[in-house]
Write a protein that holds these residues in place. Structure first.
Motif, PDB file in Angstrom:
ATOM      1  N   LEU A  88       0.825  -1.209   0.000  1.00 55.52           N
ATOM      2  CA  LEU A  88       0.000   0.000   0.000  1.00 55.52           C
ATOM      3  C   LEU A  88       0.859   1.259   0.000  1.00 55.52           C
ATOM      4  O   LEU A  88       0.593   2.213  -0.741  1.00 55.52           O
ATOM      5  CB  LEU A  88      -0.942   0.004   1.211  1.00 55.52           C
ATOM      6  CG  LEU A  88      -2.107  -0.964   1.140  1.00 55.52           C
ATOM      7  CD1 LEU A  88      -2.786  -1.074   2.491  1.00 55.52           C
ATOM      8  CD2 LEU A  88      -3.085  -0.534   0.067  1.00 55.52           C
ATOM      9  N   VAL A  89       1.895   1.273   0.836  1.00 57.00           N
ATOM     10  CA  VAL A  89       2.789   2.433   0.885  1.00 57.00           C
ATOM     11  C   VAL A  89       3.440   2.644  -0.480  1.00 57.00           C
ATOM     12  O   VAL A  89       3.516   3.774  -0.981  1.00 57.00           O
ATOM     13  CB  VAL A  89       3.836   2.275   2.008  1.00 57.00           C
ATOM     14  CG1 VAL A  89       4.965   3.289   1.863  1.00 57.00           C
ATOM     15  CG2 VAL A  89       3.161   2.413   3.369  1.00 57.00           C
ATOM     16  N   THR A  90       3.870   1.576  -1.111  1.00 60.31           N
ATOM     17  CA  THR A  90       4.466   1.682  -2.448  1.00 60.31           C
ATOM     18  C   THR A  90       3.480   2.291  -3.440  1.00 60.31           C
ATOM     19  O   THR A  90       3.829   3.180  -4.220  1.00 60.31           O
ATOM     20  CB  THR A  90       4.947   0.300  -2.944  1.00 60.31           C
ATOM     21  OG1 THR A  90       5.955  -0.165  -2.052  1.00 60.31           O
ATOM     22  CG2 THR A  90       5.498   0.366  -4.352  1.00 60.31           C
ATOM     23  N   CYS A  91       2.233   1.828  -3.403  1.00 63.75           N
ATOM     24  CA  CYS A  91       1.208   2.381  -4.302  1.00 63.75           C
ATOM     25  C   CYS A  91       0.965   3.860  -4.021  1.00 63.75           C
ATOM     26  O   CYS A  91       0.837   4.656  -4.954  1.00 63.75           O
ATOM     27  CB  CYS A  91      -0.098   1.608  -4.166  1.00 63.75           C
ATOM     28  SG  CYS A  91      -0.063  -0.016  -4.923  1.00 63.75           S
ATOM     29  N   VAL A  92       0.884   4.218  -2.754  1.00 62.14           N
ATOM     30  CA  VAL A  92       0.678   5.627  -2.403  1.00 62.14           C
ATOM     31  C   VAL A  92       1.826   6.473  -2.944  1.00 62.14           C
ATOM     32  O   VAL A  92       1.611   7.551  -3.515  1.00 62.14           O
ATOM     33  CB  VAL A  92       0.517   5.815  -0.879  1.00 62.14           C
ATOM     34  CG1 VAL A  92       0.575   7.282  -0.491  1.00 62.14           C
ATOM     35  CG2 VAL A  92      -0.783   5.188  -0.396  1.00 62.14           C
ATOM     36  N   LEU A  93       3.041   5.997  -2.797  1.00 65.73           N
ATOM     37  CA  LEU A  93       4.199   6.738  -3.302  1.00 65.73           C
ATOM     38  C   LEU A  93       4.129   6.893  -4.820  1.00 65.73           C
ATOM     39  O   LEU A  93       4.406   7.970  -5.358  1.00 65.73           O
ATOM     40  CB  LEU A  93       5.497   6.046  -2.898  1.00 65.73           C
ATOM     41  CG  LEU A  93       5.785   5.983  -1.404  1.00 65.73           C
ATOM     42  CD1 LEU A  93       7.049   5.172  -1.138  1.00 65.73           C
ATOM     43  CD2 LEU A  93       5.892   7.370  -0.807  1.00 65.73           C
ATOM     44  N   GLN A  94       3.758   5.839  -5.510  1.00 63.00           N
ATOM     45  CA  GLN A  94       3.693   5.885  -6.967  1.00 63.00           C
ATOM     46  C   GLN A  94       2.550   6.747  -7.478  1.00 63.00           C
ATOM     47  O   GLN A  94       2.636   7.311  -8.556  1.00 63.00           O
ATOM     48  CB  GLN A  94       3.533   4.476  -7.541  1.00 63.00           C
ATOM     49  CG  GLN A  94       4.757   3.622  -7.394  1.00 63.00           C
ATOM     50  CD  GLN A  94       4.510   2.187  -7.825  1.00 63.00           C
ATOM     51  OE1 GLN A  94       3.371   1.734  -7.956  1.00 63.00           O
ATOM     52  NE2 GLN A  94       5.594   1.450  -8.040  1.00 63.00           N
ATOM     53  N   GLU A  95       1.470   6.832  -6.718  1.00 64.99           N
ATOM     54  CA  GLU A  95       0.297   7.545  -7.216  1.00 64.99           C
ATOM     55  C   GLU A  95       0.171   8.970  -6.696  1.00 64.99           C
ATOM     56  O   GLU A  95      -0.595   9.748  -7.250  1.00 64.99           O
ATOM     57  CB  GLU A  95      -0.970   6.754  -6.886  1.00 64.99           C
ATOM     58  CG  GLU A  95      -1.029   5.432  -7.623  1.00 64.99           C
ATOM     59  CD  GLU A  95      -2.317   4.664  -7.396  1.00 64.99           C
ATOM     60  OE1 GLU A  95      -3.189   5.166  -6.658  1.00 64.99           O
ATOM     61  OE2 GLU A  95      -2.453   3.573  -7.952  1.00 64.99           O
ATOM     62  N   THR A  96       0.904   9.315  -5.645  1.00 65.40           N
ATOM     63  CA  THR A  96       0.724  10.641  -5.057  1.00 65.40           C
ATOM     64  C   THR A  96       1.997  11.445  -4.921  1.00 65.40           C
ATOM     65  O   THR A  96       1.930  12.663  -4.816  1.00 65.40           O
ATOM     66  CB  THR A  96       0.101  10.539  -3.653  1.00 65.40           C
ATOM     67  OG1 THR A  96       1.060   9.937  -2.771  1.00 65.40           O
ATOM     68  CG2 THR A  96      -1.195   9.749  -3.656  1.00 65.40           C
ATOM     69  N   ALA A  97       3.142  10.794  -4.842  1.00 67.20           N
ATOM     70  CA  ALA A  97       4.427  11.462  -4.578  1.00 67.20           C
ATOM     71  C   ALA A  97       4.393  12.239  -3.263  1.00 67.20           C
ATOM     72  O   ALA A  97       5.056  13.251  -3.113  1.00 67.20           O
ATOM     73  CB  ALA A  97       4.825  12.374  -5.739  1.00 67.20           C
ATOM     74  N   LEU A  98       3.643  11.739  -2.288  1.00 65.73           N
ATOM     75  CA  LEU A  98       3.556  12.411  -0.990  1.00 65.73           C
ATOM     76  C   LEU A  98       4.822  12.240  -0.156  1.00 65.73           C
ATOM     77  O   LEU A  98       5.069  13.024   0.733  1.00 65.73           O
ATOM     78  CB  LEU A  98       2.362  11.881  -0.187  1.00 65.73           C
ATOM     79  CG  LEU A  98       0.991  12.304  -0.665  1.00 65.73           C
ATOM     80  CD1 LEU A  98      -0.086  11.614   0.165  1.00 65.73           C
ATOM     81  CD2 LEU A  98       0.841  13.810  -0.583  1.00 65.73           C
ATOM     82  N   GLY A  99       5.552  11.201  -0.381  1.00 65.76           N
ATOM     83  CA  GLY A  99       6.712  10.899   0.444  1.00 65.76           C
ATOM     84  C   GLY A  99       6.404   9.745   1.371  1.00 65.76           C
ATOM     85  O   GLY A  99       5.259   9.546   1.802  1.00 65.76           O
ATOM     86  N   GLU A 100       7.436   8.989   1.696  1.00 66.30           N
ATOM     87  CA  GLU A 100       7.236   7.764   2.466  1.00 66.30           C
ATOM     88  C   GLU A 100       6.692   8.026   3.870  1.00 66.30           C
ATOM     89  O   GLU A 100       5.810   7.316   4.343  1.00 66.30           O
ATOM     90  CB  GLU A 100       8.535   6.961   2.547  1.00 66.30           C
ATOM     91  CG  GLU A 100       8.336   5.636   3.220  1.00 66.30           C
ATOM     92  CD  GLU A 100       9.551   4.731   3.164  1.00 66.30           C
ATOM     93  OE1 GLU A 100       9.538   3.724   3.885  1.00 66.30           O
ATOM     94  OE2 GLU A 100      10.502   5.036   2.414  1.00 66.30           O
ATOM     95  N   ALA A 101       7.208   9.040   4.544  1.00 65.51           N
ATOM     96  CA  ALA A 101       6.729   9.314   5.907  1.00 65.51           C
ATOM     97  C   ALA A 101       5.232   9.627   5.901  1.00 65.51           C
ATOM     98  O   ALA A 101       4.477   9.133   6.746  1.00 65.51           O
ATOM     99  CB  ALA A 101       7.514  10.463   6.524  1.00 65.51           C
ATOM    100  N   ARG A 102       4.783  10.427   4.948  1.00 66.87           N
ATOM    101  CA  ARG A 102       3.361  10.775   4.868  1.00 66.87           C
ATOM    102  C   ARG A 102       2.528   9.544   4.513  1.00 66.87           C
ATOM    103  O   ARG A 102       1.438   9.344   5.051  1.00 66.87           O
ATOM    104  CB  ARG A 102       3.159  11.880   3.833  1.00 66.87           C
ATOM    105  CG  ARG A 102       1.719  12.190   3.494  1.00 66.87           C
ATOM    106  CD  ARG A 102       1.005  12.988   4.575  1.00 66.87           C
ATOM    107  NE  ARG A 102      -0.400  13.113   4.291  1.00 66.87           N
ATOM    108  CZ  ARG A 102      -0.939  14.044   3.510  1.00 66.87           C
ATOM    109  NH1 ARG A 102      -0.178  14.953   2.939  1.00 66.87           N
ATOM    110  NH2 ARG A 102      -2.233  14.070   3.308  1.00 66.87           N
TER     111      ARG A 102
END
Length: 159
Positions: free
Chosen positions: A85-99
């Motif tokens: 899920l974290v990987t998908c969030v990073l790929q789809e939002t560029a929010l950053g890993e901590a966020r």
């Protein structure tokens, strides 16, 4: 690790929208993420509402302890797939890993908070107004009235 397919789930079956396909794009690189997700022409949304209505009375009769366990299981499943899920969030939002990790923790924390609320005996807010010479006794409590369905985008990627 689960494989993303681009399908939706309606009831106990996979459903693929037939109104075109949508891909997410990594905002940091511009690279298209896979898989494509089938867009709904409205039939999936209508079926989701129908299924929610059909399941409502049975779910309303479900003991609170089982409802709370259901929410906790969802939280545990999200955490079990947390890295993906974290990987998908990073790929789809560029929010950053901590966020992204904060979003996951916030979502699972809220699910557990609602489970704890359901486990509390006073969540239904039972009230009793004693009878008087002028009025009968009145009792009330909060009860579920029906399904709530929200289809929309969110700036909270896991909520």
């Amino acid at each position: 690790m689960r494989t993303l397919t681009g399908d939706m789930f309606l009831g106990f079956r996979r459903f693929r929208g037939t109104a075109g396909e949508q891909h997410s794009t990594d905002p940091a690189s511009g690279v298209r993420n896979g898989p494509g997700y089938g867009m709904d022409d409205g039939t999936g949304a209508a079926e989701a509402c129908r299924l929610a209505g059909a399941a409502f009375d049975r779910y309303r009769a479900t003991p609170d302890t089982l409802r709370a366990a259901f929410l906790r299981r969802i939280a545990a499943n999200l955490e079990a797939d947390g890295e993906q899920l974290v990987t998908c969030v990073l790929q789809e939002t560029a929010l950053g890993e901590a966020r992204a990790r904060t979003e996951l923790a916030r979502t699972t924390g809220q699910l557990r908070m609602f489970a704890d609320l359901i486990d509390a005996p006073d969540w239904r807010d039972p009230r009793r107004v004693a009878a008087t010479d002028a009025a009968p006794e009145v009792r009330s409590r909060q009860v579920p009235l029906g399904p709530v369905v929200v289809f929309g985008a969110s700036n909270f990627p896991l909520a």
